[in-house]
Design an enzyme around this catalytic site. Structure first.
Site, PDB file in Angstrom:
ATOM      1  N   LYS A 134     -14.296  -6.642  -7.475  1.00 45.32           N
ATOM      2  CA  LYS A 134     -14.491  -6.681  -5.928  1.00 45.32           C
ATOM      3  C   LYS A 134     -15.938  -6.805  -6.011  1.00 45.32           C
ATOM      4  O   LYS A 134     -16.618  -6.128  -6.466  1.00 45.32           O
ATOM      5  CB  LYS A 134     -14.141  -5.448  -5.190  1.00 45.32           C
ATOM      6  N   LYS A 180       0.861  -1.288  -0.027  1.00 47.23           N
ATOM      7  CA  LYS A 180       0.194  -0.110   0.035  1.00 47.23           C
ATOM      8  C   LYS A 180       1.020   1.206   0.056  1.00 47.23           C
ATOM      9  O   LYS A 180       1.607   1.265   0.882  1.00 47.23           O
ATOM     10  CB  LYS A 180      -0.916   0.240   1.115  1.00 47.23           C
TER      11      LYS A 180
END
Length: 320
Positions: free
Chosen positions: A239, A143
């Site tokens: 997703k 990230k």
């Protein structure tokens, strides 16, 4: 009968992305009971898409008790609320028929899939330490999303010299920041960059070099968004909380691949119940990000099983 409950699962450690940090994940769990059989689904309301626990619950409670999966696709928009109900209906149908979900969908039995493991955003030394602890994993998802990410990436690579790396900027970069980092990606073993620019500004990707494939996340929701991704992205991140469930996720996967995109199966933070349908959708994807249960301090009573082969299909006692 459709029931809705809100639950929280503690994280094993603080999880940080470019938009903020959390110590727990708050989910909405849906159960649908008909003729003594109960199906289960889970979603994670996401503020980035203007979702709250209350707004998701209101949408779910607006549905008729006897709604079908086909009717659901028109009754609710793509998003978390539809996802939880859609997955609960899949589970209910499977249990009622005494079959697994993939049999009902006409798909081959799913195999274990190798998932990334996420290193959350922190200072370089902390990220290096976390990476070193996970050097045994085949793929790390790092990230990022700040103007000063090269030292972080180099620290991760120093801590974990062996795994492949995928990056996720969570819309945190500008075109200039991405362009500055791009020449270093292959050198540092990066195989993919996820959503480098804000979805509102991603037209700038049309003119930028892409030394490694670029994946659409916040810019990709359901099939209606595919046309807008052409020329900007190489991979589409699917997703369930964005597509509104497994039904649309499977259709999106097939449509994206037919258009020449590669596909990734991703996830919001959630429990094994939320990840279980994703294992079915992950078949044939080039990147799989279903590691959320590995980041939890607590999980469902019957969790998904992870080993060197990756994440395995769920047991019927969990879902599907």
């Amino acid at each position: 009968m459709i029931t809705v409950q809100h639950q929280a699962f503690k994280l094993a450690q603080v999880f940080t992305i470019s938009r903020g940090s959390r110590t727990e994940v708050k989910v909405t769990t849906v159960s649908i009971t008909r003729d003594g059989v109960t199906g289960w689904g889970e979603c994670t309301p996401y503020p980035r898409y203007d979702e709250t626990a209350d707004s998701v619950e209101a949408l779910i409670r607006s549905l008729p008790e006897n709604i079908t999966r086909t009717e659901l696709q028109e009754a609710l928009p793509a998003g978390a609320a539809r996802n939880a109900v859609d997955c609960a209906l899949w589970d209910l149908e499977a249990k009622t028929a005494g079959k697994r979900v993939w049999e009902i969908a006409g798909l081959p039995a799913p195999k274990p899939v190798q998932t990334v493991y996420t290193i959350s955003l922190a200072d370089p030394d902390e990220m290096k330490s976390n990476a070193a602890k996970n050097n045994f994993r085949p793929i790390l998802k790092v990230k990022l999303g700040t103007p000063d990410d090269l030292p972080r990436l180099e620290a991760v690579r120093e801590g974990a010299p062996d795994p492949a790396i995928v990056l996720d900027a969570n819309e945190g970069w500008t075109a200039d920041v991405y362009s500055d980092l791009a020449p270093h990606l292959k050198r540092l073993g990066v195989t993919m960059v996820e959503q480098p620019l804000p979805s509102s500004d991603d037209a700038a990707l049309m003119g930028l070099d892409r030394p490694v494939p670029v994946c659409a996340d916040e810019s990709a929701h359901d099939r209606s968004t595919l046309e807008t991704l052409k020329g900007k992205y190489d991979i589409v991140n699917i997703k369930l909380d964005k597509t509104g469930g497994l039904t649309e996720a499977l259709a999106l996967r097939d449509a994206a691949q037919a258009m020449g995109f590669q596909t990734m199966m991703g996830c919001m933070m959630g429990s094994s119940l939320a990840m279980a349908p994703g294992v079915i959708g992950a078949q044939g994807c080039v990147v799989v990000d279903l590691d959320a249960p590995l980041l939890l301090a607590e999980d469902r009573e019957v969790p998904l099983f992870y080993d060197d082969a990756g994440v395995h299909p769920s047991k019927p006692a969990l879902w599907g």
